[in-house]
Design an enzyme around this catalytic site. Structure first.
Site, PDB file in Angstrom:
ATOM      1  N   ASP A   1      25.143  95.015 -27.619  1.00  0.00           N
ATOM      2  CA  ASP A   1      26.188  93.985 -27.565  1.00  0.00           C
ATOM      3  C   ASP A   1      26.614  93.795 -26.116  1.00  0.00           C
ATOM      4  O   ASP A   1      27.147  94.710 -25.489  1.00  0.00           O
ATOM      5  CB  ASP A   1      27.385  94.385 -28.419  1.00  0.00           C
ATOM      6  CG  ASP A   1      28.514  93.355 -28.338  1.00  0.00           C
ATOM      7  OD1 ASP A   1      28.210  92.161 -28.148  1.00  0.00           O
ATOM      8  OD2 ASP A   1      29.690  93.752 -28.456  1.00  0.00           O
TER       9      ASP A   1
ATOM     10  N   ASP B   1      26.586  86.018 -30.028  1.00  0.00           N
ATOM     11  CA  ASP B   1      27.437  87.020 -30.673  1.00  0.00           C
ATOM     12  C   ASP B   1      28.118  86.476 -31.931  1.00  0.00           C
ATOM     13  O   ASP B   1      28.326  87.210 -32.904  1.00  0.00           O
ATOM     14  CB  ASP B   1      28.465  87.587 -29.695  1.00  0.00           C
ATOM     15  CG  ASP B   1      29.276  86.502 -28.987  1.00  0.00           C
ATOM     16  OD1 ASP B   1      29.080  85.309 -29.276  1.00  0.00           O
ATOM     17  OD2 ASP B   1      30.100  86.858 -28.125  1.00  0.00           O
TER      18      ASP B   1
END
Length: 753
Positions: free
Chosen positions: A446, A550
């Site tokens: 991430d 995301d």
């Protein structure tokens, strides 16, 4: 008495499975309380129709032959064994020193649907005389071929017991129907996998007559594939210059329910192999309808004369084991690719629908819609030269021993009439599968504006281990840190027994997931536009890599692990530093034509609102994001209108201070939050009116703050048909990481290209 009372206290389902388990234990010891096997030798007839079924039947035939005190063996040969175009493969049965009791020419040439039907009819005409003369106690039939259906039909009508091998499996095309039809005619079953056993039980077959044996061919291949002379065998078929793990084995059969399409796929496969430019051993297709057209395609393309190809009608099974075991890849739609090749870890590209439903190891990459040469070529690129862990889904090398013991337990004096059972099929809780679900894992990355996070995520969505580092400011430093953190995680994965299947990356900004490229980044991540993430990371780690936005990853996380499981249409909205999200429509993630679909934070809710980070005005993000709330909190604090009695403010001022002040009764803070909630609610109404999802899921640090007011705005302002759409707060702590992992786990477990 206590034991009797204990048994009576069990419910009927428990009693049924207890009885079945006891019968199984007795069967494995070779004795039954109610059965007393005859002392005379059992007359066993083995009927083989083609080269493929002989590879499964031969180990059993050898086992029977090696126990003359228990069994009399009779061998019947029919079908394509006796056809010159298919290699006259009956000779290999003679070379194995088996006496062939009967040879039946049962194939009507034509290689079309009508010829298959006529072949079944011809076999039914010829078989009664042979079976009457041999008078076997039991007939062993294998698989799902039309010849085998004729054998089973004749034997059943002549009151001959039938043992069916490899029943209960699921593949595709007409083979499934034939296989299940033979299972219904058969009196006994020797299946290969636990799932096949459960299928047979679900088909109402008597559990006590089902043996979970494994595949007989595995007995030979697990013992033989490490032979020292394998290079001599490879060179004898492919020439002196070929190297281990640097050639392809191709075997494609017609799909009788869609002949035209299967012939098209065959041509595309040949084109892809020609372009791939590797030595290839290609076997002729079987005798099913459509094989003649496939051979014509092969000859039109000059495959038999091409220096890279060796086209053959038959390879002896022992040699075929060596060729598949050491191949760089196997391609086609043969069951050998999804079954036997897994025992060697040989990579396989499975084309089309012929094996749909088969249990496979991770070595198999399915190309279901093999509609272009480039798609097949790309699959070859992904698979060629890899080695996978050996799979024993279909056997452990002890099948023949179990089958012989099973045969010995058969009581020929018991009633011949089949009885069917109608139990409720109990769900199987296999420890092996649980172990696989726990250990097969993904690396999730991430890329946030502040931190760079990497995690090992298992199949069930549990984060096994997580790594956090500040996100560097430059491209080079960021890539190097990603690689270092991933390498550290892979080393730790070995220690904690996690197999890493691939890498999933979640990044802010606009992403092209097809190419694995970040097109444009957010202002929070510098030097991060037009960045190819897939290539350097895949090259360095030798793993497949998936990349997405995301917000999209958050939606994927909900779909696999959260409130979105089983929901066909929903939207996930991230409420954090910025506002983002993803939309699942008809079970698929929407990317849009230029990969900017579901940029939910930049839905405009006002023509003259505050300036947004995107350069526009009046976006949801300009009202409801953490940055927007922080901006308003700072304004109130500068005007000394934020702090309430009993409230401590430690710099820097954040959105948390604004929310705390609102909860303590600060009217101005409440007004700001009300405007933010209304802006977010109106934006979500726009989503409801555009794609009409059935659920909205809020995630991020502000989700719980927004859930109730957003639900209220929807009930007040949405169209009546959308006013009852639920707004839920996500239960997932790490949606970006879990979504990145889901890209890997979904692909590698489905093996769908």
């Amino acid at each position: 008495m206590e034991k009797h009372a204990s048994i009576l206290s069990k419910n009927p389902h428990e009693l049924y499975y207890l009885r079945m388990q006891r019968n199984r234990e007795k069967m494995e010891r070779g004795i039954f309380e109610d059965q007393h096997p005859s002392q005379r030798r059992l007359r066993v007839c083995v009927a083989t129709c083609n080269r493929a079924d002989y590879s499964k039947l031969a180990p059993i035939m050898f086992g029977i032959k090696n126990h003359p005190e228990d069994f009399d063996l009779e061998v019947v040969v029919l079908g394509s064994h006796l056809i010159d175009d298919y290699g006259n493969t009956f000779r290999m049965i003679e070379q194995d020193d088996f006496d062939i009791g009967s040879k039946l020419h049962t194939i009507v040439r034509g290689e079309d649907e009508a010829a298959m039907v006529e072949s079944v009819g011809l076999a039914l005409v010829k078989l009664p005389d042979v079976l009457q003369r041999l008078n076997p106690d039991i007939l062993i039939v294998h698989g799902d071929r039309f010849d085998a259906l004729a054998l089973a039909t004749a034997a059943a009508l002549m009151n001959i017991r039938i043992l069916h091998l490899e029943g209960g499996e699921v593949s595709g095309t007409i083979d499934d129907s034939i296989r299940h039809a033979i299972s219904k005619l058969a009196h006994y079953h020797a299946c290969c996998t636990r799932r096949a056993e459960q299928h047979l039980i679900a088909m109402c077959e008597d559990h006590s007559r089902i043996l979970l044996a494994g595949c007989p061919s595995y007995d030979k291949l697990l013992a033989k594939h490490h032979e020292d002379d394998y290079m001599d065998i490879i060179k004898s078929w492919l020439g002196e210059n070929v190297k281990d793990n640097d050639y392809i084995v191709a075997l494609q059969h017609p799909v009788t329910t869609d002949i035209q399409h299967s012939v098209k796929i065959y041509g595309l496969m040949l084109d892809a192999l020609l372009s791939f430019n590797k030595k290839t051993l290609i076997l002729f297709p079987n005798i099913d309808a459509g094989s003649k057209e496939m051979v014509r395609v092969m000859r039109r393309k000059g495959i038999e004369q091409h220096p890279n190809f060796q086209a053959v009608k038959h390879v002896p099974f022992e040699q075929f084991i060596q060729l598949v075991s050491h191949a760089g890849c196997m391609i086609g739609n043969s069951s050998c690719g999804v079954r036997e090749a897994g025992a060697f870890g040989t990579p396989v590209v499975n084309l089309g629908t012929r094996q749909t439903g088969r249990e496979t190891g991770e070595n198999v990459l399915h190309v279901r819609d093999a509609d272009t040469q480039s798609k097949i070529y790309h699959a070859l690129e992904l698979q060629f030269g890899k080695r996978y862990p050996c799979s024993k889904i279909y056997g452990d090398g002890n099948a023949v021993q179990r089958i012989l013991k099973f045969l010995h337990s058969i009581n020929t004096s018991e009633p011949l009439q089949k009885t069917f059972c109608f139990p409720i099929v109990k769900d199987s809780n296999s420890q092996d599968i649980d172990h696989i679900l726990e250990t097969q894992s993904a690396l999730a990355v991430d890329l946030g504006g502040t931190n760079l996070r990497v995690a090992i995520v298992c199949m069930r969505g549990r984060i096994v281990k997580k790594y956090i580092q500040p996100n560097p400011k430059t491209y080079e430093a960021r890539i190097n840190l990603i690689l270092k953190m991933c390498n550290d995680a892979m080393q730790d994965a070995v220690v904690i027994n996690c197999r890493i299947l691939g890498v999933g990356i979640s990044s802010g900004g606009r992403v092209n997931p097809q190419e694995g490229v970040v097109l444009h980044s957010t202002k929070l991540i510098q030097e991060w536009s037009a960045v190819d993430l897939r290539t350097p990371i895949s090259d360095a780690l030798h793993l497949p890599v998936w990349v997405d936005n995301d917000g999209n990853c958050a939606a994927l996380a909900e779909k696999k692990f959260g409130h979105g499981r089983g929901v066909e249409n929903f939207a996930a909205v991230i409420t954090g530093t910025g506002i983002g999200g993803g939309i699942i429509h008809n079970n698929e993630l929407i990317h849009g034509s230029t990969f900017c679909a579901a940029e939910l934070g930049h839905i405009m809710v006002s023509l003259e609102g505050p300036e947004c980070s995107c350069g526009s005005q009046g976006c949801i993000e300009a009202y409801a994001s953490g940055m927007a709330l922080q901006r308003e909190a700072k304004k109130l604090n500068d005007e000394d209108m934020l702090k309430m009695d009993g409230m401590k403010i430690v710099e820097p001022v954040t959105a948390v201070h604004l929310i705390s002040a609102a909860k303590m009764g600060n009217l101005k803070a409440q007004a700001i939050l009300n405007k933010a909630s209304t802006a977010l609610g109106v934006g979500i109404i726009n989503i409801l009116h555009t794609v009409n999802p059935s659920l909205i899921i809020l995630s991020g640090v502000l989700a719980s703050c927004y859930q109730a007011p957003v639900q209220h705005v929807i009930s007040e302002r949405a169209l009546s048909s959308a006013q009852n759409i639920k707004v839920l707060v996500s239960d997932l702590e790490e949606p970006a990481l879990l979504g990145a992992a889901s890209m890997v786990l979904d692909y590698t477990t489905r093996r769908k290209y």
